[in-house]
Enzyme design. Structure first.
Site, short mmCIF file in Angstrom:
data_model
loop_
_atom_site.label_atom_id
_atom_site.label_comp_id
_atom_site.label_asym_id
_atom_site.label_seq_id
_atom_site.Cartn_x
_atom_site.Cartn_y
_atom_site.Cartn_z
CG ASP A 1 -2.22 1.26 1.27
OD1 ASP A 1 -2.37 1.17 -0.06
OD2 ASP A 1 -2.55 1.62 2.27
CG ASP B 1 0.38 7.70 -3.56
OD1 ASP B 1 0.71 8.55 -3.68
OD2 ASP B 1 -0.37 7.91 -1.64
P1 13P Z 1 -8.30 4.79 5.78
O1 13P Z 1 -7.48 6.03 7.23
O2 13P Z 1 -10.23 4.97 5.98
O3 13P Z 1 -8.79 3.76 6.97
O4 13P Z 1 -8.11 4.08 5.04
C1 13P Z 1 -6.88 3.90 5.04
C2 13P Z 1 -6.50 3.39 3.44
O5 13P Z 1 -6.69 4.41 2.16
C3 13P Z 1 -4.99 2.36 3.40
O6 13P Z 1 -4.46 2.84 1.66
ZN ZN Z 2 -4.80 5.03 1.55
#
Ligand code: 13P
Ligand code: ZN
Length: 330
Positions: free
Chosen positions: A92, A115
């Site tokens: 992520d 990102d």
């Molecule tokens: P939240 O902070 O709303 O849980 O978002 C998580 C997210 O987008 C992880 O990439």
């Molecule tokens: Zn995110």
């Protein structure tokens, strides 16, 4: 690895896009949340997409994000083997191209998110395209998610004070030029603690992005970041408009801590002595009559409660996102 790669994950997204459901992409940084999620997914026959941010990998690897990825990858792999549902791993909010190269070479993740949304458009295209090329050059079984627009709030090492909604025409150019497999869009959600009622959500914009992409033969699934505050009815409106991946982190973080907090609050007397007794931790309470209760303070006791609670939360989310009962592997 007994969890699955990019080709299998692409097949799940194809089902999701065709049938209008979503996978809740669930962030983890340690094993209790991970095991709770697996239990919850198995309970409702949903495939499961786990996510590790750079901060989570660094935490799990005692300061070394690649050690963290290997450790968590192995952990996920071994526990996923206990379940029938498909388990996937996404990296992520990755920003460092050298680190992404290492992840691609390790071939552990099912997908990687680059990102570069904080960069100007051309630089975002360049960096995102570079990650797609890394995967292609290596022949790795990994999907690439890229982001266009800015999502407000704080997620791990990513901070944005203001939102910039994604422009549909620019999205077409971006997906076309980068070759990314998934597109993260900004349509009013926020990273961190957010209340759905205060969000200026734009499902109409998600629909416009989806339509513009579709009209150009670019049927990539859309990704909704910052979804912890999004309520079930708000989620439904997004799912019908091309959103197939719904990111949640903050919600689990709260549930983790709240579960432990409630448990300890009810059993304070098992953990801390009354005011009248010397709080003598150095001697492990050698010189006082009072003693702590191991049935309460053993971390496995709270750990199991956390797992159970995360399982319940995930099962409800999978029902609401429509992935429950849809596992390709059962
Ligand atoms: P939240 O902070 O709303 O849980 O978002 C998580 C997210 O987008 C992880 O990439
Ligand atoms: Zn995110």
């Amino acid at each position: 690895m007994t969890f699955y790669g990019g080709n299998e994950l692409a097949a799940v997204y194809e089902d999701a896009l065709g049938d209008g459901f979503g996978l809740i992409a669930s962030n983890i940084a340690e094993p209790n949340t991970m095991m709770g999620l697996m239990e919850g997914a198995a309970r409702v026959d949903s495939d499961l997409l786990l996510q590790l941010s750079n901060g989570a990998c660094t935490f799990a690897g005692n300061g070394d994000p690649i050690a963290g990825l290997k450790a968590m990858g192995t952990y996920i792999d071994l526990i996923a083997a206990q379940y029938d549902v498909g388990v996937f791993l996404n990296m992520d909010h990755q920003t460092d191209l050298d680190r992404i190269q290492q992840q691609v070479e390790l071939d552990i993740p099912s997908s990687i998110m680059i990102d570069a949304s904080h960069e100007p458009f051309e630089e975002n295209v360049e960096r995102s395209r570079r990650v797609v090329e890394m995967v292609e050059e290596r022949g790795a079984d990994i999907l690439v998610e890229a982001e266009l627009g800015k999502i407000k709030g704080v997620e791990d090492e990513i901070v944005a004070d203001e939102a910039f909604y994604t422009d549909p025409e620019q999205a077409v150019e971006f997906v076309d030029r980068t070759g990314c497999d998934l597109l993260a869009i900004s349509v009013g959600t926020q990273h961190g603690v957010a209340k759905g009622k205060n969000l200026e959500l734009r499902p109409d914009l998600a629909a416009d992005i989806r339509t513009a992409l579709h009209d150009h033969g670019l049927d990539v699934p859309l990704v909704l970041h910052g979804s912890s505050g999004v309520q079930p009815d708000q989620l439904q409106s997004m799912l019908r408009r091309g959103v197939c991946k719904v990111n949640k982190d903050t919600h689990y973080q709260y549930e983790y801590t709240r579960t432990a907090f409630d448990f300890y609050r009810e059993r304070t007397d098992d953990i801390v002595p009354p005011d009248s007794v010397d709080d003598d931790r150095e001697t492990f309470f050698n010189d006082v009559e009072w003693a702590p209760n191991k049935d309460t303070f053993d971390p496995r006791v709270t750990g199991q409660r956390i797992r159970d609670r995360i399982a319940d939360v995930y099962a409800d989310l999978a029902e609401s996102a429509g992935s429950a009962g849809r596992s390709r592997y059962i």
